[in-house]
Design a protein around this motif. Structure first.
Motif, short mmCIF file in Angstrom:
data_model
loop_
_atom_site.label_atom_id
_atom_site.label_comp_id
_atom_site.label_asym_id
_atom_site.label_seq_id
_atom_site.Cartn_x
_atom_site.Cartn_y
_atom_site.Cartn_z
N SER A 88 0.17 -40.83 43.95
CA SER A 88 0.38 -42.01 44.69
C SER A 88 1.50 -43.17 42.97
O SER A 88 0.45 -42.92 42.13
CB SER A 88 -0.86 -42.58 44.68
OG SER A 88 -0.25 -44.04 44.90
N GLY A 89 2.21 -43.26 42.95
CA GLY A 89 2.85 -44.10 42.25
C GLY A 89 4.55 -42.79 41.64
O GLY A 89 4.95 -42.53 43.12
N GLY A 149 0.38 -43.93 37.83
CA GLY A 149 -0.08 -44.07 39.00
C GLY A 149 -1.96 -43.17 38.59
O GLY A 149 -2.45 -42.94 38.15
#
Length: 112
Positions: A9-10, A95
């Motif tokens: 995630s990122g 992230g």
């Protein structure tokens, strides 16, 4: 069947996109495909989304026949090796990474 996913995630750090992709393909995929019990390894890269709220730069999805197979893979030397190699990948990434296990069912598509 069960699918264990790693969600990245990122975003990849600017200018490191090609390096990130090469690192995954050349250093990590050869390890992930050696996880004991793994039946399939997929690397998913986000092309588009209907939401700007969350970006998944990559999702690693490994299919296993059972929870026991996942436990064996998580305890294996190759998994610990992959965790060390992943540290190099995180240098190119802003992230977080988290893991989820899904129970999955397959459904045949209609043939007519």
């Amino acid at each position: 069947m069960f699918i264990r996913c790693a969600f990245f995630s990122g975003r990849i750090k600017p200018g490191r996109e090609a390096e990130f992709t090469s690192y995954v393909r050349e250093k990590l995929v050869p390890l992930w495909t050696r996880f004991p019990g793994a039946e399939e390894v997929r690397v998913l890269r986000q092309e588009e989304s209907d939401s700007d709220a969350q970006r998944y730069e990559m999702v690693l999805a490994i299919r296993y026949p059972s929870r026991e197979a996942i436990e064996q893979a998580l305890a294996s030397p190759v998994r610990f090796e992959s965790r060390e190699v992943t540290k190099g990948l995180t240098e190119m990434f802003d992230g977080s990474i988290f893991h989820t296990v899904f129970k999955a069912d397959d459904f045949a598509l209609p043939t007519d």
